[in-house]
Write an enzyme that holds these catalytic residues in place. Structure first.
Site, PDB file in Angstrom:
ATOM      1  N   SER A  62       0.844  -1.184   0.000  1.00  0.00           N
ATOM      2  CA  SER A  62       0.000   0.000   0.000  1.00  0.00           C
ATOM      3  C   SER A  62       0.890   1.249   0.000  1.00  0.00           C
ATOM      4  O   SER A  62       1.828   1.339   0.780  1.00  0.00           O
ATOM      5  CB  SER A  62      -0.874  -0.034   1.247  1.00  0.00           C
ATOM      6  OG  SER A  62      -1.617   1.148   1.300  1.00  0.00           O
ATOM      7  N   GLY A  63       0.601   2.158  -0.896  1.00  0.00           N
ATOM      8  CA  GLY A  63       1.380   3.398  -0.952  1.00  0.00           C
ATOM      9  C   GLY A  63       2.597   3.313  -1.851  1.00  0.00           C
ATOM     10  O   GLY A  63       3.366   4.260  -1.960  1.00  0.00           O
ATOM     11  N   THR A 100      -1.825   2.648  -7.754  1.00  0.00           N
ATOM     12  CA  THR A 100      -2.931   3.395  -8.347  1.00  0.00           C
ATOM     13  C   THR A 100      -2.401   4.479  -9.284  1.00  0.00           C
ATOM     14  O   THR A 100      -2.933   4.684 -10.379  1.00  0.00           O
ATOM     15  CB  THR A 100      -3.789   4.016  -7.237  1.00  0.00           C
ATOM     16  OG1 THR A 100      -4.200   2.956  -6.379  1.00  0.00           O
ATOM     17  CG2 THR A 100      -5.004   4.688  -7.805  1.00  0.00           C
ATOM     18  N   ASN A 112      -0.796   5.623   3.131  1.00  0.00           N
ATOM     19  CA  ASN A 112      -1.034   6.311   1.859  1.00  0.00           C
ATOM     20  C   ASN A 112      -2.206   7.267   2.022  1.00  0.00           C
ATOM     21  O   ASN A 112      -3.274   6.879   2.468  1.00  0.00           O
ATOM     22  CB  ASN A 112      -1.352   5.239   0.794  1.00  0.00           C
ATOM     23  CG  ASN A 112      -1.574   5.844  -0.583  1.00  0.00           C
ATOM     24  OD1 ASN A 112      -1.622   7.064  -0.742  1.00  0.00           O
ATOM     25  ND2 ASN A 112      -1.729   4.983  -1.576  1.00  0.00           N
ATOM     26  N   SER A 128      -5.260   5.950  -0.339  1.00  0.00           N
ATOM     27  CA  SER A 128      -5.160   4.501  -0.436  1.00  0.00           C
ATOM     28  C   SER A 128      -6.453   3.908  -0.986  1.00  0.00           C
ATOM     29  O   SER A 128      -7.543   4.263  -0.551  1.00  0.00           O
ATOM     30  CB  SER A 128      -4.866   3.941   0.954  1.00  0.00           C
ATOM     31  OG  SER A 128      -4.793   2.551   0.872  1.00  0.00           O
ATOM     32  N   SER A 129      -6.313   3.030  -1.975  1.00  0.00           N
ATOM     33  CA  SER A 129      -7.509   2.380  -2.527  1.00  0.00           C
ATOM     34  C   SER A 129      -7.984   1.370  -1.505  1.00  0.00           C
ATOM     35  O   SER A 129      -7.230   0.484  -1.111  1.00  0.00           O
ATOM     36  CB  SER A 129      -7.165   1.663  -3.823  1.00  0.00           C
ATOM     37  OG  SER A 129      -6.259   2.428  -4.560  1.00  0.00           O
ATOM     38  N   GLY A 162      -2.260  -3.750  -2.097  1.00  0.00           N
ATOM     39  CA  GLY A 162      -0.974  -4.413  -1.885  1.00  0.00           C
ATOM     40  C   GLY A 162      -0.952  -5.093  -0.530  1.00  0.00           C
ATOM     41  O   GLY A 162      -1.838  -4.931   0.293  1.00  0.00           O
ATOM     42  N   GLU A 187      -0.386  -5.844   3.065  1.00  0.00           N
ATOM     43  CA  GLU A 187      -0.533  -4.838   4.112  1.00  0.00           C
ATOM     44  C   GLU A 187      -0.146  -5.398   5.471  1.00  0.00           C
ATOM     45  O   GLU A 187      -0.610  -6.468   5.873  1.00  0.00           O
ATOM     46  CB  GLU A 187      -1.987  -4.352   4.153  1.00  0.00           C
ATOM     47  CG  GLU A 187      -2.129  -2.905   3.748  1.00  0.00           C
ATOM     48  CD  GLU A 187      -3.580  -2.458   3.654  1.00  0.00           C
ATOM     49  OE1 GLU A 187      -3.846  -1.522   2.897  1.00  0.00           O
ATOM     50  OE2 GLU A 187      -4.440  -3.040   4.330  1.00  0.00           O
TER      51      GLU A 187
HETATM   52  N1  LIG Z   1       5.177   7.902 -10.033  1.00  0.00           N
HETATM   53  C1  LIG Z   1       4.944   8.690  -8.985  1.00  0.00           C
HETATM   54  N2  LIG Z   1       5.437   9.938  -8.975  1.00  0.00           N
HETATM   55  C2  LIG Z   1       5.193  10.757  -7.928  1.00  0.00           C
HETATM   56  N3  LIG Z   1       4.503  10.396  -6.843  1.00  0.00           N
HETATM   57  C3  LIG Z   1       3.992   9.154  -6.782  1.00  0.00           C
HETATM   58  C4  LIG Z   1       4.176   8.247  -7.863  1.00  0.00           C
HETATM   59  N4  LIG Z   1       3.575   7.096  -7.522  1.00  0.00           N
HETATM   60  C5  LIG Z   1       3.028   7.291  -6.296  1.00  0.00           C
HETATM   61  N5  LIG Z   1       3.262   8.532  -5.857  1.00  0.00           N
HETATM   62  C6  LIG Z   1       2.851   9.106  -4.565  1.00  0.00           C
HETATM   63  O1  LIG Z   1       2.541   8.060  -3.697  1.00  0.00           O
HETATM   64  C7  LIG Z   1       1.227   8.114  -3.268  1.00  0.00           C
HETATM   65  C8  LIG Z   1       0.634   6.746  -3.177  1.00  0.00           C
HETATM   66  O2  LIG Z   1       0.501   6.176  -4.415  1.00  0.00           O
HETATM   67  P1  LIG Z   1      -0.674   5.166  -4.758  1.00  0.00           P
HETATM   68  O3  LIG Z   1      -0.545   4.881  -6.200  1.00  0.00           O
HETATM   69  O4  LIG Z   1      -1.949   5.667  -4.273  1.00  0.00           O
HETATM   70  O5  LIG Z   1      -0.256   3.905  -3.930  1.00  0.00           O
HETATM   71  P2  LIG Z   1      -0.958   2.479  -3.899  1.00  0.00           P
HETATM   72  O6  LIG Z   1      -2.079   2.527  -4.891  1.00  0.00           O
HETATM   73  O7  LIG Z   1       0.116   1.548  -4.298  1.00  0.00           O
HETATM   74  O8  LIG Z   1      -1.402   2.301  -2.548  1.00  0.00           O
HETATM   75  C9  LIG Z   1       0.491   8.960  -4.280  1.00  0.00           C
HETATM   76  O9  LIG Z   1      -0.565   9.603  -3.688  1.00  0.00           O
HETATM   77  C10 LIG Z   1       1.583   9.919  -4.730  1.00  0.00           C
HETATM   78  O10 LIG Z   1       1.676  10.976  -3.819  1.00  0.00           O
HETATM   79 MG   LIG Z   2      -3.999   2.303  -4.556  1.00  0.00          MG
END
Ligand SMILES: Nc1ncnc2c1ncn2[C@@H]1O[C@H](COP(=O)(O)OP(=O)(O)O)[C@@H](O)[C@H]1O
Ligand SMILES: [Mg+2]
Length: 1050
Positions: free
Chosen positions: A125-126, A130, A175, A178-179, A405, A407
């Site tokens: 997660s994070g 997403t 996050n 977070s989804s 992911g 967790e």
């Molecule tokens: N490629 C990226 N570039 C910049 N920031 C990112 C990137 N990927 C993720 N982040 C940062 O990390 C945070 C969490 O990403 P997210 O995709 O929501 O995580 P996950 O879906 O894996 O839990 C986002 O809100 C953003 O701030």
């Molecule tokens: Mg997510």
């Protein structure tokens, strides 16, 4: 190296340079593909490489075609339109690793192979899953062909995201966005590569978050967005205040305030969601109902119960119930009863049994979760409705799996258990799809294989899901069995059944050392990704997800369209237990696995560099852990040991056969032989490929890329050739048609010309015939046959006459002989014309000349036709006098001046006797003619006395003036010779005013020598002019004959 063109070879070299060129700079940027790592078995080396790149903001690295991504936690400016353009249609390894490169590669593979794909995005997660899936979606939105219709789909695909995130994402400790649900999204493409539709599957929304969040976390974004961003009117209508703290579901127990999220702007997100909802074409009434539900959940959270004297929960007529009643369209009383009682069956009748306060709170929370959960499902269905592609033609899809992911929290509950189980399943899928299938394939294809040791997590999957034996089974059993089942009895059952399983530990089962790390109510699973300790508290409840029957019935009465839809009256009989949450989840994962197994897999492995969401911080321990549980090392080993690419011979041959003359256009032998021949021709080295039973295996991607590049070039050549052939064919057709057309036109033209010619000839024949006939009948009276001919003759004559008219008046000879019919006309014309000429002539003469002509006319009247030399004189103009006054002797002049001299001319006078010639001057005055010799007047002849004048008919110049002689002394007639005979005589006539006294005499002239005495002058023509006295005493004048006489007379 291969038989490719030079530029291609250069390109290949460049690719290698780009890839391996980075090796030289490896200290700084590491390498772009772990496959190229020397120490590929070393976790540390992998970690070092990741760190180096991360420190240079290079967050992407490949393992073959797998993309490793490390969350930078900062904006890198690498997701611009320009970047997208750079990666569009470029071979995977040609540019630095990027999510766009992967997206583009998947897309193009899908198009060329017309098959389905999915991109599995995994990570904690994070870690950026997403975000990665959004980047991929955005890339397709920009790079796919676009039409108005497709743009519509594209907008919906893109905008479904903020809506889903608003309702399904929340801030967690890991996050801020977070989804809280699993998401699998299909993007459907037509054969042209246009995105034509989509479909979303959602998995296990974390509903418990609606009623409770851990410290520092939030509920779903939509609640905050509505309260913070909702328009005044809307809030008033929903009965909400613009203050999140007011709503106990948004405030953590014991803290009295909501968690802050600096990275989220609820207000602007609200606007985005609002706009998205209308673009996706949610109806206004649906949108209203949706917000009414969100508000209802908040109101429901604020409902409090008070224990009555018996300890049963009661509700004061609180404002929340009022709002609930209004927003859900259910009478307040009904809600009130529903929240404080439950129906139980006692014998054959149903009775309402009151809740205790605790029970009521539990029921209330259950209702809030149920409403929200079901609304979320409804929302996903609506989105799918909007994204659905109605066209039934064949589609290929790219699936995007962005699922929670792995967790690990300090306290992990049922949700983490499910999430981590899901990750186990995905790992299993990964293993099946790559590692295992890879090994099996090599074996099957009879290719030597050095086996790769990897951990197969099937054992853990089985531990969780196995029928009758797995944790889920035990849990379900415990939930369903009669009697007092609690979370603790569940744990005991687990210990009973799982005891001794290498991946399962509890406080009781653990050894001394481990026991210290476990609570009594915990059980620990040794996941493939690491150990996770779960607290059994709440497992049974959450798995049951019970909603009392009567509260469902209450909801069924709702006037809110969405609630009504979510609580259908057709719901299975509540007496039969619904499937538990874990079992539902288990079967949904089976479904997902099936979906994914039928597609080609691509992987994005996301990692987080630290736990603090900090940019630039690379936590070695944390990353190493992720490297391990993401299976990167195994994947790398397999990649290195194996072959990067394999294809069935048929497919490979089909695609690349144009590259070899022997295989193009058709290969006669088996596909394997064809491929063998093809790769030999391409110059593959023996260690670069292997021939399996049904497939060719290519070790390095670069070999394939070089081939692919060559094919790309060759494709164009082929296309050009086909195009040329086709164009040739078309042009030839055109040419033939044109030629036929030309021939046709020519034929028509020739025909027309021939017809005209024929007509002309016929006409000519007719004309000629007519002419001849006319000619033959020209002398007959006018009739049909000759009129035209005669008209022609007339016209012809007149035209010719016009061109041949006499030029002068005197021209009497020139006149065109007329045809017989024009005889009369000609004569008349001639007369007319002569007159006309004369008139013109006359009009043109001057007075002097007129006078002269009058005199000449007189001359003509006297001599024309009578005297032979007259014509000669016609052309010689007359003058006033032949002797000027000075040449007349002054004495003579004085003597005759008074009479006025009119004319004088030199003459030769022949003596009357003897005819001696003497030069004299003959002078006329007004009354007489004088013969003068110098100063003497020899003879004066009064005009009155002049009887006449004789001249001969011949061409001599003699004149004889006959004088009246009464007196003998008077001199007789004068015989004179004068060069200007006609002039002198005419003047004499004029001066003497005697017109008829000149006689032209033939033969001889008698004259008076003196009165009574006669003399003769004889005239005759001779050879030469001679004047002499003849023997007979006559004066003989011989003159030459004038030759042109006859002519002149005419
Ligand atoms: N490629 C990226 N570039 C910049 N920031 C990112 C990137 N990927 C993720 N982040 C940062 O990390 C945070 C969490 O990403 P997210 O995709 O929501 O995580 P996950 O879906 O894996 O839990 C986002 O809100 C953003 O701030
Ligand atoms: Mg997510």
């Amino acid at each position: 190296m291969y038989m490719f063109s030079k530029s291609l070879e250069e390109r290949c070299n460049r690719i290698l340079r780009d890839m391996e060129g980075s090796l030289t700079a490896r200290d700084r940027v590491g390498i772009q593909d772990f496959v190229l790592l020397d120490a590929y078995t070393s976790e540390s080396a992998v970690l070092d490489n990741l760190r180096k790149r991360f420190n240079e903001n290079l967050i992407y690295t490949y393992i073959g075609t797998l993309l490793v991504s490390v969350n930078p936690y900062k904006e890198l400016g690498i997701y611009t339109k320009k970047q997208m353009d750079i990666y569009m249609g470029v071979n995977f390894f040609e540019l630095p690793p990027h999510i766009y490169a992967l997206a583009d590669n998947v897309y193009r593979t899908m198009l060329t192979e017309t098959n389905n794909h999915f991109i599995l995005i995994s990570g904690e997660s994070g870690a950026g899953k997403t975000e990665a899936s959004k980047k991929i979606l955005q890339f397709y939105a920009v790079s796919c062909p676009s039409t108005k219709l497709l743009d519509n789909v594209r907008d919906r695909l893109l905008l479904s995201n903020p809506v889903l995130e608003a309702f399904g994402n929340a801030k967690t400790l890991k996050n801020d966005n977070s989804s809280r649900f699993g998401k699998y999204m299909d993007i459907q493409f037509d054969h042209m590569g246009g995105a034509v539709g989509g479909h979303i599957l959602s998995y296990l929304l974390e509903k418990s978050r609606v009623v409770h969040q851990n410290h520092g976390e939030r509920s779903f974004h939509i609640f905050y967005q509505l309260v913070e961003g909702g328009e005044e009117d809307l809030l008033r209508w929903l009965g909400l205040e613009r203050n999140c703290q007011r709503y106990s579901y948004l405030v953590q127990v014991g803290e009295g305030e909501c968690a802050k999220v600096s990275s989220v702007n609820d207000k602007s997100d609200w606007k985005t969601v609002r706009k998205a909802l209308s673009v996706i074409e949610f109806s206004e009434s649906n949108i209203e109902s949706l917000f009414a539900i969100i508000a209802s959940v908040l109101h429901l959270g604020n409902v409090t119960f008070v224990a009555d004297s018996q300890g049963y929960a009661t509700l004061n007529n609180s404002p929340e119930i009022h709002w609930l009643s209004k927003l859900l369209g259910i009478p307040a009383q009904v809600i009130q009863v529903g929240l404080t009682h439950r129906k139980i069956e006692a014998r054959s009748e149903e009775v309402l049994s009151p809740f205790t306060v605790d029970q009521a709170v539990y029921a209330k929370d259950a209702l809030a979760k149920a409403i929200y959960g079901r609304t979320f499902t409804w929302l996903v269905n609506e989105l799918n409705e909007s994204l659905a592609n109605k066209d039934s033609s064949r589609k290929t899809v790219i699936g995007l799996l962005d699922i929670y992911g792995f967790e690990v929290f300090s306290v992990n509950s049922f949700e983490q258990f499910c999430i981590n189980y899901c990750n186990e399943k995905l790992q299993q899928l990964f293993i099946q799809l790559t590692l295992k299938s890879e090994q099996e394939e090599y074996e099957m294809e009879g290719i030597e294989w050095e086996s790769v040791p990897y951990f197969n997590n099937k054992i853990i999957c089985d531990l969780v899901e196995e029928k009758f034996k797995g944790i889920i089974s035990v849990l379900d059993e415990e939930c369903l069995r009669p009697g007092e089942a609690t979370d603790m009895t569940f744990l005991e059952k687990l210990e009973e059944k799982m005891g001794g399983h290498p991946h399962f530990v509890t406080h009781k089962l653990a050894d001394q050392k481990t026991r210290k790390t476990l609570e009594r109510g915990d059980f620990r699973l040794l996941h493939y990704a690491g150990e996770v300790t779960y607290s059994v508290v709440g497992f049974l409840d959450k798995n049951n997800d019970l909603l009392y029957r009567n509260i469902k019935e209450v909801m069924r009465q709702s006037k809110n369209a969405i609630v009504k839809h979510c609580f259908p009256s057709t719901e299975p009989d509540s007496k039969k237990r619904p499937e538990t949450v874990a079992t539902q989840f288990k079967s949904s994962l089976v479904g997902l696995t099936e979906i994914l197994m039928s597609k080609e897999p691509w992987y994005v492995r996301c990692m987080k560099p630290n736990e603090g969401k900090q940019p630039g911080l690379f936590d070695d321990v944390l990353v190493r852990h992720q490297v391990k549980y993401l299976g990167l090392m195994e994947h790398l080993r397999v990649r290195r040991a194996g072959f990067a690419y394999r294809r069935r011979y048929e497919i490979f041959l089909q695609r690349y056969k144009p590259l070899c003359p022997d295989t193009w256009p058709n290969w006669k032998g088996t596909a394997a032989e064809g491929v063998e021949c093809l790769v030999k021709h391409l110059g593959y080295k023996p260690d670069e490929y292997k021939m399996g039973r049904t497939k060719i295996f290519i070790r390095h991607p670069r070999t394939l890329f070089a081939t692919e590049d060559a094919f790309e070039v060759c494709k164009h050549e082929l296309a050009t050739r086909i195009q040329a052939k086709y164009k040739g064919y078309r042009v030839k057709g055109d040419y033939i048609r044109q030629r036929q057309a030309a021939t046709k036109i020519e034929t028509c033209w020739r025909g027309m010309k021939a017809r005209r010619e024929r007509e002309k000839r016929a006409w000519a024949v007719k004309v000629i015939k007519k002419f001849i006939k006319g000619f033959m009948t020209r002398n007959q009276p006018a009739c049909v046959d000759n009129t035209e001919y005669l008209a022609f003759v007339r016209q012809n004559y007149l035209t010719r006459l016009k061109e041949n008219l006499p030029k002068t008046v005197v021209d009497k000879n020139t006149w065109l002989t007329p045809p017989p019919i024009m005889q009369e006309a000609s004569q008349m014309l001639r007369k007319l014309y002569t007159r006309h000429m004369v008139r013109r002539y006359v009009q043109g003469i001057m007075t002097e000349r007129k006078a002269q002509l009058q005199i000449k006319g007189l001359t003509s009247s006297i001599f024309k036709g009578t005297k032979e030399n007259y014509p000669h004189s016609v052309g010689i103009p007359f003058v006033d006098t032949r002797i000027s006054e000075e040449d007349i002797h002054i004495k003579v002049y004085q003597m005759i001046r008074q009479e006025r001299i009119k004319y004088s001319v030199p003459v030769v006078k022949y003596d009357r006797n003897g005819f001696r010639p003497r030069f004299r001057q003959l002078i006329y005055t007004g009354s007489a003619a004088y013969l003068v010799e110098e100063a003497k007047i020899k003879q004066r002849v009064e005009f009155n006395n002049l009887k006449g004048v004789s001249v001969s008919t011949l061409s001599d110049n003699f004149l004889i003036l006959h004088v009246q002689c009464e007196d003998i002394k008077q001199k007789g007639d004068l015989v004179l010779q004068c060069d200007y005979l006609f002039e002198a005589l005419t003047k004499l006539c004029l001066v003497a005013n005697k017109h008829n006294f000149i006689k032209v005499v033939q033969g001889s002239v008698k004259f008076d020598i003196q009165p009574g005495r006669e003399g003769f002058v004889d005239f005759k023509s001779g050879q030469e002019t001679m004047i002499y006295r003849a023997k007979n005493g006559h004066l003989m004048v011989e003159s030459t004959r004038t030759k042109s006489r006859a002519m002149i007379q005419n």
